[in-house]
Scaffold this active site. Structure first.
Site, PDB file in Angstrom:
ATOM      1  N   GLU A  97       0.935  -1.166  -0.122  1.00 62.98           N
ATOM      2  CA  GLU A  97      -0.010  -0.047   0.025  1.00 62.98           C
ATOM      3  C   GLU A  97       0.934   1.299   0.002  1.00 62.98           C
ATOM      4  OE1 GLU A  97      -3.486  -1.533   3.406  1.00 62.98           O
ATOM      5  OE2 GLU A  97      -2.567   0.325   3.096  1.00 62.98           O
TER       6      GLU A  97
ATOM      7  N   CYS B 117       4.413  -6.921   8.777  1.00 60.94           N
ATOM      8  CA  CYS B 117       5.225  -6.070   9.732  1.00 60.94           C
ATOM      9  C   CYS B 117       5.603  -7.154  10.783  1.00 60.94           C
ATOM     10  CB  CYS B 117       4.976  -4.962  10.166  1.00 60.94           C
ATOM     11  SG  CYS B 117       6.091  -4.088  11.629  1.00 60.94           S
TER      12      CYS B 117
ATOM     13  N   CYS C 170       2.590  -4.116  16.936  1.00 58.28           N
ATOM     14  CA  CYS C 170       2.002  -3.037  17.726  1.00 58.28           C
ATOM     15  C   CYS C 170       0.299  -3.206  17.910  1.00 58.28           C
ATOM     16  CB  CYS C 170       2.018  -1.554  16.965  1.00 58.28           C
ATOM     17  SG  CYS C 170       4.080  -1.025  17.057  1.00 58.28           S
TER      18      CYS C 170
ATOM     19  N   GLY D 293       4.995  -1.759   7.569  1.00 60.88           N
ATOM     20  CA  GLY D 293       6.587  -2.242   7.836  1.00 60.88           C
ATOM     21  C   GLY D 293       7.202  -1.490   8.540  1.00 60.88           C
ATOM     22  N   GLU D 294       8.368  -1.896   9.253  1.00 60.76           N
ATOM     23  CA  GLU D 294       9.466  -1.053  10.210  1.00 60.76           C
ATOM     24  C   GLU D 294      10.568  -0.803   9.336  1.00 60.76           C
ATOM     25  OE1 GLU D 294       9.560   0.466  12.862  1.00 60.76           O
ATOM     26  OE2 GLU D 294      11.641   0.790  12.355  1.00 60.76           O
TER      27      GLU D 294
ATOM     28  N   SER E 173       9.872   7.013   9.889  1.00 63.82           N
ATOM     29  CA  SER E 173       9.283   6.660  10.949  1.00 63.82           C
ATOM     30  C   SER E 173       9.656   5.201  11.384  1.00 63.82           C
ATOM     31  CB  SER E 173       7.851   6.704  10.841  1.00 63.82           C
ATOM     32  OG  SER E 173       7.178   6.466  12.003  1.00 63.82           O
TER      33      SER E 173
ATOM     34  N   HIS F  75       4.012   6.861  21.542  1.00 65.30           N
ATOM     35  CA  HIS F  75       2.681   6.422  21.867  1.00 65.30           C
ATOM     36  C   HIS F  75       2.328   6.256  23.249  1.00 65.30           C
ATOM     37  CE1 HIS F  75       2.114   6.197  17.576  1.00 65.30           C
ATOM     38  NE2 HIS F  75       2.637   4.981  17.555  1.00 65.30           N
TER      39      HIS F  75
ATOM     40  N   ASN G  66      -6.683   5.567  14.583  1.00 67.13           N
ATOM     41  CA  ASN G  66      -7.666   5.013  13.250  1.00 67.13           C
ATOM     42  C   ASN G  66      -8.224   3.548  13.993  1.00 67.13           C
ATOM     43  OD1 ASN G  66      -8.771   5.509  10.995  1.00 67.13           O
ATOM     44  ND2 ASN G  66      -6.728   6.032  10.134  1.00 67.13           N
TER      45      ASN G  66
ATOM     46  N   CYS H 146      -2.774   2.283   8.150  1.00 66.87           N
ATOM     47  CA  CYS H 146      -1.895   1.484   7.611  1.00 66.87           C
ATOM     48  C   CYS H 146      -2.553  -0.034   7.542  1.00 66.87           C
ATOM     49  CB  CYS H 146      -0.540   1.317   8.381  1.00 66.87           C
ATOM     50  SG  CYS H 146       0.028   2.933   8.959  1.00 66.87           S
TER      51      CYS H 146
HETATM   52  N1  SAH Z   1       6.732   1.096  11.715  1.00 61.46           N
HETATM   53  C1  SAH Z   1       7.127   2.279  11.568  1.00 61.46           C
HETATM   54  C2  SAH Z   1       6.164   2.887  10.598  1.00 61.46           C
HETATM   55  C3  SAH Z   1       4.926   2.622  10.218  1.00 61.46           C
HETATM   56  S1  SAH Z   1       3.348   3.339  10.816  1.00 61.46           S
HETATM   57  C4  SAH Z   1       6.465   2.930  13.023  1.00 61.46           C
HETATM   58  O1  SAH Z   1       6.177   2.292  13.898  1.00 61.46           O
HETATM   59  O2  SAH Z   1       6.778   4.137  13.001  1.00 61.46           O
HETATM   60  C5  SAH Z   1       3.271   5.154  10.811  1.00 61.46           C
HETATM   61  C6  SAH Z   1       2.781   5.465  12.107  1.00 61.46           C
HETATM   62  O3  SAH Z   1       1.238   5.116  12.001  1.00 61.46           O
HETATM   63  C7  SAH Z   1       3.296   4.981  13.370  1.00 61.46           C
HETATM   64  O4  SAH Z   1       3.435   6.001  14.466  1.00 61.46           O
HETATM   65  C8  SAH Z   1       2.139   3.942  13.980  1.00 61.46           C
HETATM   66  O5  SAH Z   1       2.323   3.558  14.935  1.00 61.46           O
HETATM   67  C9  SAH Z   1       1.098   4.857  13.443  1.00 61.46           C
HETATM   68  N2  SAH Z   1      -0.220   3.820  13.414  1.00 61.46           N
HETATM   69  C10 SAH Z   1      -0.390   2.711  13.142  1.00 61.46           C
HETATM   70  N3  SAH Z   1      -1.743   2.111  13.108  1.00 61.46           N
HETATM   71  C11 SAH Z   1      -2.318   3.139  13.597  1.00 61.46           C
HETATM   72  C12 SAH Z   1      -3.579   3.397  13.857  1.00 61.46           C
HETATM   73  N4  SAH Z   1      -4.580   2.452  13.652  1.00 61.46           N
HETATM   74  N5  SAH Z   1      -4.206   4.697  14.203  1.00 61.46           N
HETATM   75  C13 SAH Z   1      -3.179   5.604  14.456  1.00 61.46           C
HETATM   76  N6  SAH Z   1      -1.766   5.427  14.293  1.00 61.46           N
HETATM   77  C14 SAH Z   1      -1.375   4.319  13.769  1.00 61.46           C
END
Ligand code: SAH
Length: 356
Positions: A105, A125, A129, A172-173, A204, A229, A303, A346
């Site tokens: 995506e 990933c 999280c 992804g990370e 990020s 977070h 989200n 994401c």
């Molecule tokens: N793996 C990396 C980058 C991908 S996510 C990271 O962890 O930073 C990009 C951002 O969106 C990250 O801050 C992640 O924690 C956040 N994110 C992922 N899912 C989310 C959701 N459902 N609502 C809000 N933020 C979200």
């Protein structure tokens, strides 16, 4: 915790595909094939500066050479599977298929400062999280540099628009795919390609500490965004498995080093989850972490992801949380909720396809 937080990155054992090659590697290839040296510049320009979708477009190369190259060095291209355009704000979400069938995506967004593309760095990933849809089915594989670039190039071809900003915030990370990420950054910001300013690129990470130190030493001027977070280790461990591996103290030290070495202000991403991390005490904890680093805080009302059951706080509560930070001298913004009508979070669009 299983391998999830390994600082080890995916090694690139295979030689890079032609779209992942640095200019000097392409020069070597051209030389080894006994071609005139100027061909490497032409090919590189077609691939990166003009985002050619195939060798047939490279009309200043002899037809025989084009046929030969396409057989020997196939161009990695992202095939469009789905494209959704938000009726609300014009955000466009793309689902691409990579040559091996993997789905990826990417998102195109318009801002007052220009067009921005959000790309994925891995298929799935392994960070786990709890609020994130990308990790629900684990990691399939890391993306190569060309597959990261292709998301941008394919969007430029589809939209016929320019892209001035790139964020690596999709699936992804990125710091779990370090070598490919570095190659991607150098190709994207190199003068011979689309020459994106490093200052317009944000990576990020959930916080893989050893790779933050590594990145700090690369001599780059990109922005680092840390997905924080939570302001305490206990709370962070509840929503981010990586917190079992690296403490917030270690993370802050690494971020301090990044700031010191690059002079780039760090961003903390903070997804506000109702009843989980949105209290006044949470705001106070966040202030204590942000101040010494002069970090910018980006609040993201979570989200909601169907599989997880988290809710975001109401708007008044988000504003109050923001005010608390601002009143204490912290620089803060609320992420614009773009593409709400097109499964903006994401991994959501891909999950629909992978599930069905
Ligand atoms: N793996 C990396 C980058 C991908 S996510 C990271 O962890 O930073 C990009 C951002 O969106 C990250 O801050 C992640 O924690 C956040 N994110 C992922 N899912 C989310 C959701 N459902 N609502 C809000 N933020 C979200």
């Amino acid at each position: 915790m299983k391998e999830a937080a390994e600082e080890k990155t995916v090694r690139q054992d295979k030689p890079p595909d032609i779209k992942s090659m640095y200019p000097e590697e392409l020069r070597e290839l051209v030389k080894a094939k006994g071609l005139p040296a100027f061909r490497s510049k032409q090919i590189y320009e077609w691939i990166h500066a003009r985002q050619a979708a195939g060798y047939e477009e490279m009309t200043n190369l002899p037809a025989k050479l084009r046929t030969e190259l396409s057989a020997e060095y196939p161009l990695v291209t992202a095939a469009l599977v789905d494209r959704q355009i938000s009726a609300v704000d014009g955000t466009q979400k793309f689902l691409f298929e990579m040559p091996d069938g993997c789905l990826v995506e990417s998102v195109f967004m318009r801002y007052h400062f220009g067009n921005s593309v959000c790309i994925s760095s891995q298929v799935g990933c392994r960070m786990g999280c709890s609020f994130c849809a990308s990790t629900l089915h684990g990691l399939v594989r890391s993306l190569t540099a060309s597959e990261m670039l292709e998301q941008i190039y394919a969007i430029m071809r589809e939209t016929k628009e320019t892209v001035s900003h790139v964020v690596v915030m999709g699936m992804g990370e990125p710091l779990d795919n370090y070598n490919n990420l570095l190659r991607f950054i150098r190709l994207l910001t190199g003068p011979e390609g689309i020459n994106l300013s490093q200052r317009s690129l944000t990576v990020s990470t959930c916080g893989i500490v050893p790779n933050i130190y590594r990145l700090a030493k690369e001599g780059l001027h990109i922005t680092l965004a840390l997905s924080l977070h939570a302001a305490t280790d206990g709370q962070r461990k509840k929503i981010m498995p990586i917190a079992n591996r690296y403490s917030i103290g270690e993370l802050m030290k690494a971020c301090g080093e990044y700031y010191r070495q690059t002079g780039r202000q760090i961003t903390f991403e903070y997804s506000l989850i109702s009843g989980v991390n949105d209290s006044k005490a949470d705001a106070q904890g966040l202030i204590r972490l942000a101040k010494p680093l002069k970090a910018h805080i980006n609040l993201i009302p979570v989200n909601p992801v169907r599989e997880r059951g988290y809710e975001h706080p109401d708007n008044a509560h988000v504003q109050a949380f923001k005010m608390e930070l601002e009143n204490n001298g912290v620089n803060v913004s609320i992420r614009r909720a773009l593409g709400k009508d097109i499964e903006g979070a994401c991994g959501q669009l891909r999950n629909r396809y992978v599930r069905s």
